[in-house]
Design a protein around this motif. Structure first.
Motif, PDB file in Angstrom:
ATOM      1  N   UNK A  53      26.384  61.005  71.815  1.00  0.00           N
ATOM      2  CA  UNK A  53      24.861  60.912  72.244  1.00  0.00           C
ATOM      3  C   UNK A  53      23.816  61.023  71.133  1.00  0.00           C
ATOM      4  N   UNK A  54      24.442  61.282  69.940  1.00  0.00           N
ATOM      5  CA  UNK A  54      23.556  61.457  68.920  1.00  0.00           C
ATOM      6  C   UNK A  54      23.681  60.267  67.917  1.00  0.00           C
ATOM      7  N   UNK A  55      24.434  59.171  68.550  1.00  0.00           N
ATOM      8  CA  UNK A  55      24.425  57.769  67.646  1.00  0.00           C
ATOM      9  C   UNK A  55      23.239  57.284  67.243  1.00  0.00           C
ATOM     10  N   UNK A  56      22.167  57.483  68.205  1.00  0.00           N
ATOM     11  CA  UNK A  56      20.812  56.737  67.810  1.00  0.00           C
ATOM     12  C   UNK A  56      20.238  57.586  66.650  1.00  0.00           C
ATOM     13  N   UNK A  57      20.529  58.496  66.080  1.00  0.00           N
ATOM     14  CA  UNK A  57      19.986  59.030  64.902  1.00  0.00           C
ATOM     15  C   UNK A  57      20.587  58.362  63.398  1.00  0.00           C
ATOM     16  N   UNK A  58      21.616  57.565  63.640  1.00  0.00           N
ATOM     17  CA  UNK A  58      22.345  56.942  62.453  1.00  0.00           C
ATOM     18  C   UNK A  58      21.038  56.316  61.660  1.00  0.00           C
ATOM     19  N   UNK A  59      21.207  56.305  60.533  1.00  0.00           N
ATOM     20  CA  UNK A  59      20.233  55.401  59.539  1.00  0.00           C
ATOM     21  C   UNK A  59      18.955  55.466  59.966  1.00  0.00           C
ATOM     22  N   UNK A  60      18.392  56.772  60.394  1.00  0.00           N
ATOM     23  CA  UNK A  60      16.975  56.781  60.782  1.00  0.00           C
ATOM     24  C   UNK A  60      16.461  58.204  60.200  1.00  0.00           C
ATOM     25  N   UNK A  61      15.050  58.083  60.031  1.00  0.00           N
ATOM     26  CA  UNK A  61      14.397  59.189  59.344  1.00  0.00           C
ATOM     27  C   UNK A  61      14.596  60.519  60.226  1.00  0.00           C
ATOM     28  N   UNK A  91      27.294  73.989  65.214  1.00  0.00           N
ATOM     29  CA  UNK A  91      25.714  73.329  65.189  1.00  0.00           C
ATOM     30  C   UNK A  91      25.737  71.979  64.412  1.00  0.00           C
ATOM     31  N   UNK A  92      26.982  71.848  63.589  1.00  0.00           N
ATOM     32  CA  UNK A  92      26.840  70.556  62.954  1.00  0.00           C
ATOM     33  C   UNK A  92      27.310  69.260  63.800  1.00  0.00           C
ATOM     34  N   UNK A 151      17.065  66.471  62.123  1.00  0.00           N
ATOM     35  CA  UNK A 151      17.879  66.943  63.046  1.00  0.00           C
ATOM     36  C   UNK A 151      19.092  67.679  62.220  1.00  0.00           C
ATOM     37  N   UNK A 152      19.202  67.172  60.923  1.00  0.00           N
ATOM     38  CA  UNK A 152      20.436  68.004  60.122  1.00  0.00           C
ATOM     39  C   UNK A 152      19.642  69.253  59.771  1.00  0.00           C
ATOM     40  N   UNK A 153      18.687  69.369  59.442  1.00  0.00           N
ATOM     41  CA  UNK A 153      17.945  70.555  59.106  1.00  0.00           C
ATOM     42  C   UNK A 153      18.001  71.549  60.032  1.00  0.00           C
ATOM     43  N   UNK A 154      17.882  71.265  61.513  1.00  0.00           N
ATOM     44  CA  UNK A 154      17.845  71.840  62.536  1.00  0.00           C
ATOM     45  C   UNK A 154      19.348  72.558  62.722  1.00  0.00           C
ATOM     46  N   UNK A 155      20.279  71.576  62.464  1.00  0.00           N
ATOM     47  CA  UNK A 155      21.769  71.865  62.709  1.00  0.00           C
ATOM     48  C   UNK A 155      22.183  72.953  61.519  1.00  0.00           C
ATOM     49  N   UNK A 156      21.531  72.897  60.342  1.00  0.00           N
ATOM     50  CA  UNK A 156      21.687  73.725  59.350  1.00  0.00           C
ATOM     51  C   UNK A 156      21.444  75.241  59.564  1.00  0.00           C
ATOM     52  N   UNK A 157      20.195  75.083  60.264  1.00  0.00           N
ATOM     53  CA  UNK A 157      19.416  76.491  60.398  1.00  0.00           C
ATOM     54  C   UNK A 157      20.378  77.169  61.408  1.00  0.00           C
ATOM     55  N   UNK A 158      20.918  76.527  62.472  1.00  0.00           N
ATOM     56  CA  UNK A 158      21.799  77.026  63.623  1.00  0.00           C
ATOM     57  C   UNK A 158      22.928  77.536  63.127  1.00  0.00           C
ATOM     58  N   UNK A 159      23.598  76.803  62.163  1.00  0.00           N
ATOM     59  CA  UNK A 159      24.848  77.142  61.499  1.00  0.00           C
ATOM     60  C   UNK A 159      24.384  78.578  60.532  1.00  0.00           C
ATOM     61  N   UNK A 160      23.367  78.541  59.701  1.00  0.00           N
ATOM     62  CA  UNK A 160      23.178  79.681  59.121  1.00  0.00           C
ATOM     63  C   UNK A 160      22.783  81.146  59.739  1.00  0.00           C
ATOM     64  N   UNK A 161      22.437  80.822  60.995  1.00  0.00           N
ATOM     65  CA  UNK A 161      22.320  82.111  62.029  1.00  0.00           C
ATOM     66  C   UNK A 161      23.424  82.826  62.390  1.00  0.00           C
ATOM     67  N   UNK A 162      24.605  81.756  62.397  1.00  0.00           N
ATOM     68  CA  UNK A 162      25.861  82.074  62.998  1.00  0.00           C
ATOM     69  C   UNK A 162      26.500  82.960  61.551  1.00  0.00           C
TER      70      UNK A 162
END
Length: 247
Positions: free
Chosen positions: A48-56, A200-201, A61-72
Motif C-alpha cells: 500500500x505504500x509503494x506509491x511513495x517510492x522515488x517521490x518527494x 512505525x517504519x 512520510x518517513x519523518x512521520x514514521x520516525x516521530x512515531x518510533x521515537x514516541x515508543x
C-alpha cells in the motif's frame, strides 16, 4: 547523563539501537537523537505504500514514521542535521548498493547534496551545533565501517568523532559483536518495545511478531536487542562515561 545518538536515516535509530535507547531513557538518562537525512532514497516495502517510492512524499512520510518510533522509544528531543539556526543546510540520503553479501558501498548515482559528498567541515560544524545545543556529555554513532559499509554511516563516524572531541564530549561507536574494549548491553527483555517502534517504519520493513523482520529489499533479519559500545580514545572521558552506563 545527557546522551545523544547520531544516525543517518529514519529507522536506523530503532534497527541498530532501539533497545539501548529505550533502556537509557527508562534508566533516567536524558536521550536525544539527531538524524542526518530524511532517507529520501530508501526502498519502499511493496504494497500500500509503494506509491511513495522515488517521490518527494516519501520524505515527509518517513519523518512521520520516525516521530512515531521515537514516541515508543521515549525520545523527546530530536533534530535533523543542518536544522540548527544559522546553518540552513539540508543533507540528502546518499543511497547505496550492495557490493557483496552484507556489505554496502556508495551508489553509482549519488545525488547533489548527498551526505557522503558534503563538505566534512560543514557536517562537523552542524554536528557541533547539535551537541552544544543538547549539552551532550556522550555522543553515540557508528563505528568506522559504518556497521555494514553504508557511505552515510561512515561519513558520520569520522565527523561525529571530530565534533565530539571539539565539544569535549565523549564518543562511543555502536558495535554488534562483543570484543576487546566493548561494553556489552544484553537487552532481550526490550524486544517487544523495539518491535512496536519498528512497526512505525512500515515503508521500510515488516515485523513478524516473532523477533524477526523483513527489509524492503526482501532480506529476513532479526530484531536487534543486544548492542555494544566501544569508547573512543580520541574523546575525553569516553571510557569513564560508558563504564558508568554499564554498571
Amino acid at each position: 547523563m545527557r546522551i545523544t545518538f547520531i544516525h543517518a536515516h529514519p529507522d536506523d535509530e530503532t534497527l541498530a539501537t532501539g533497545a539501548l535507547i529505550a533502556w537509557l531513557v527508562a534508566s533516567g538518562h536524558e536521550v536525544s537523537l539527531l538524524t542526518a537525512t530524511r532517507g529520501e532514497r530508501g526502498e519502499v516495502v511493496p504494497g500500500p505504500l509503494s506509491h511513495l517510492a522515488d517521490t518527494q512524499k516519501l520524505e515527509a512520510h518517513r519523518e512521520r514514521e520516525l516521530a512515531g518510533a521515537l514516541r515508543v522509544l521515549g525520545v523527546s528531543r530530536h533534530g535533523f542535521l543542518g536544522d540548527a539556526p544559522g546553518s540552513g543546510r539540508r543533507y540528502r540520503d546518499s543511497g547505496m548498493r550492495w557490493v557483496r553479501e552484507g556489505v554496502a558501498g556508495p551508489a553509482k548515482d549519488v545525488e547533489p547534496g548527498a551526505l557522503c559528498t558534503a563538505d566534512p567541515g560543514d557536517i562537523v560544524a552542524d554536528l557541533e551545533s547539535w551537541i552544544r545545543d543538547v549539552a551532550a556529555e556522550l555522543v553515540i554513532s557508528y563505528d568506522k565501517d559504518g556497521g555494514y559499509g553504508h557511505p552515510d554511516h561512515i561519513r558520520l563516524h569520522y565527523t561525529a568523532v571530530v565534533a565530539a572531541q571539539q565539544q569535549k564530549a565523549g564518543f562511543a561507536s555502536i558495535v554488534h559483536h562483543p570484543g576487546n574494549g566493548v561494553y556489552w548491553f544484553d537487552l532481550q527483555h526490550l524486544e517487544p518495545v523495539v518491535e512496536r517502534a519498528l512497526t512505525h517504519h512500515a515503508s521500510q520493513l515488516t515485523t513478524h511478531g516473532d523477533g524477526t523482520l523483513t527489509h524492503s529489499g526482501g532480506q529476513l533479519d532479526s530484531v536487534t536487542t543486544s548492542v555494544g559500545l566501544l569508547p573512543s580514545d580520541q574523546t575525553p572521558g569516553a571510557v569513564t562515561l560508558v563504564n558508568s552506563l554499564a554498571r
